[in-house]
Design a protein around this motif. Sequence first.
Motif, PDB file in Angstrom:
ATOM      1  N   LEU A  49       4.312  -4.029   8.344  1.00  0.00           N
ATOM      2  CA  LEU A  49       4.617  -2.829   8.500  1.00  0.00           C
ATOM      3  C   LEU A  49       5.244  -2.443   6.454  1.00  0.00           C
ATOM      4  CD1 LEU A  49       4.992  -1.640  11.248  1.00  0.00           C
ATOM      5  CD2 LEU A  49       2.936  -1.505  10.500  1.00  0.00           C
ATOM      6  N   CYS A  50       6.382  -3.605   6.270  1.00  0.00           N
ATOM      7  CA  CYS A  50       7.158  -2.837   4.740  1.00  0.00           C
ATOM      8  C   CYS A  50       6.235  -3.436   3.943  1.00  0.00           C
ATOM      9  CB  CYS A  50       7.807  -4.183   4.663  1.00  0.00           C
ATOM     10  SG  CYS A  50       7.165  -6.056   4.482  1.00  0.00           S
ATOM     11  N   TYR A  51       4.922  -3.548   4.485  1.00  0.00           N
ATOM     12  CA  TYR A  51       3.694  -3.330   3.205  1.00  0.00           C
ATOM     13  C   TYR A  51       3.368  -1.571   2.614  1.00  0.00           C
ATOM     14  CZ  TYR A  51       3.524  -8.385   3.173  1.00  0.00           C
ATOM     15  OH  TYR A  51       4.681  -9.666   2.893  1.00  0.00           O
ATOM     16  N   PHE A  52       3.725  -1.027   3.949  1.00  0.00           N
ATOM     17  CA  PHE A  52       3.375   0.385   3.669  1.00  0.00           C
ATOM     18  C   PHE A  52       4.761   2.167   4.040  1.00  0.00           C
ATOM     19  CE2 PHE A  52       0.329  -2.036   6.240  1.00  0.00           C
ATOM     20  CZ  PHE A  52      -0.466  -1.213   6.067  1.00  0.00           C
ATOM     21  N   PRO A  53       6.019   1.378   1.998  1.00  0.00           N
ATOM     22  CA  PRO A  53       6.768   1.729   2.443  1.00  0.00           C
ATOM     23  C   PRO A  53       6.832   3.041   2.726  1.00  0.00           C
ATOM     24  CG  PRO A  53       6.089   1.007   0.138  1.00  0.00           C
ATOM     25  CD  PRO A  53       4.619   0.533   1.103  1.00  0.00           C
ATOM     26  N   ASN A  54       5.387   4.223   2.599  1.00  0.00           N
ATOM     27  CA  ASN A  54       6.167   5.634   2.272  1.00  0.00           C
ATOM     28  C   ASN A  54       5.024   6.058   3.909  1.00  0.00           C
ATOM     29  OD1 ASN A  54       6.964   5.778   0.202  1.00  0.00           O
ATOM     30  ND2 ASN A  54       5.330   5.705  -0.920  1.00  0.00           N
ATOM     31  N   LEU A  55       4.865   5.119   4.211  1.00  0.00           N
ATOM     32  CA  LEU A  55       4.199   5.692   5.789  1.00  0.00           C
ATOM     33  C   LEU A  55       4.922   7.040   6.607  1.00  0.00           C
ATOM     34  CD1 LEU A  55       1.832   4.452   7.011  1.00  0.00           C
ATOM     35  CD2 LEU A  55       3.368   3.096   8.905  1.00  0.00           C
ATOM     36  N   ARG A  56       4.406   7.769   6.698  1.00  0.00           N
ATOM     37  CA  ARG A  56       4.707   9.345   7.614  1.00  0.00           C
ATOM     38  C   ARG A  56       4.304   9.267   9.016  1.00  0.00           C
ATOM     39  NH1 ARG A  56       6.104   9.033   2.480  1.00  0.00           N
ATOM     40  NH2 ARG A  56       6.779  10.392   1.499  1.00  0.00           N
ATOM     41  N   LEU A 103       0.743  -1.131  -0.328  1.00  0.00           N
ATOM     42  CA  LEU A 103      -0.285   0.290   0.132  1.00  0.00           C
ATOM     43  C   LEU A 103       0.623   0.919   0.082  1.00  0.00           C
ATOM     44  CD1 LEU A 103      -2.282  -1.300   3.069  1.00  0.00           C
ATOM     45  CD2 LEU A 103      -2.646  -1.283   0.104  1.00  0.00           C
ATOM     46  N   ARG A 104       0.952   1.946  -0.811  1.00  0.00           N
ATOM     47  CA  ARG A 104       2.887   2.696  -1.238  1.00  0.00           C
ATOM     48  C   ARG A 104       1.992   4.119  -1.094  1.00  0.00           C
ATOM     49  NH1 ARG A 104       6.641   0.434  -2.856  1.00  0.00           N
ATOM     50  NH2 ARG A 104       7.741   3.109  -3.582  1.00  0.00           N
ATOM     51  N   ASP A 105       0.333   4.226  -1.187  1.00  0.00           N
ATOM     52  CA  ASP A 105       0.397   5.675  -0.596  1.00  0.00           C
ATOM     53  C   ASP A 105       0.077   5.991  -0.211  1.00  0.00           C
ATOM     54  OD1 ASP A 105       0.372   5.632  -4.086  1.00  0.00           O
ATOM     55  OD2 ASP A 105      -1.672   5.039  -4.216  1.00  0.00           O
ATOM     56  N   ILE A 106      -0.202   5.242   1.354  1.00  0.00           N
ATOM     57  CA  ILE A 106      -0.858   4.993   3.032  1.00  0.00           C
ATOM     58  C   ILE A 106       0.074   5.363   3.518  1.00  0.00           C
ATOM     59  CG2 ILE A 106      -1.640   4.329   5.121  1.00  0.00           C
ATOM     60  CD1 ILE A 106      -3.572   3.769   2.656  1.00  0.00           C
TER      61      ILE A 106
END
Length: 213
Positions: free
Chosen positions: A45-52, A26-29
């Motif tokens: 959580l590696c499935y959220f690589p762009n998490l802020r 889920l790169r846009d999350i």
Amino acid sequence: STELLSPSTIRLDRENICTIGRLQSLRDIHSLYLQQNQIKKIENLCYFPNLRFLSLAGNLIRRVENLQPLQHLRALDLSHNQIQTLDPAELPRSLRLLDLTGNECTCQQGYRELVLGALPHLLQLDTQPIHGSTCEEKEEGGSSSSEDEDDRLLFEPSGPFTAGKDFFADLHQELAERSQRRRRESLEEHQTRLEELEELWEHQGLLLPPAAP
């Protein structure tokens, strides 16, 4: 159930979740809310690589781990878990805000110095601003335009960060207010469904043939 506040935000708070399962990427999350669940381990959580922004407050987590893939993470709320010891090397160096209040690890000898030594860009630790951090960032030339955009997305729930603002306290209050609104809406929806069901039963009763004597 999943409540999407925006295409970049996922709300899964107070859903009695026990594990963070494997998901498609889920790169846009940018923001993930998982507070007030029953999660015991930080994983997948590696499935959220762009998490802020990541909130895991109020869970059953005992160890800080598996956060290194989140190289863009700016704010991490792990308050009120069961973390007894902390390995600062497990925290992404990109963090600006970190909250570990309510964990035994905050009583660890040299805890604050260890965290500040591992996180050179930290602006706030356990709701307390880090004095001098803002000035140091200015001396380094400030943030790039892409980082400014990341910060705008990160602080969307409570507005821009300022050194004098208790960010997580405000965030917790806002989350509580949203939870109350969700509960009220759920109750109203449930009551409406009950009324519709009762009306349906009444109509069915009218359509049924009379009972045999």
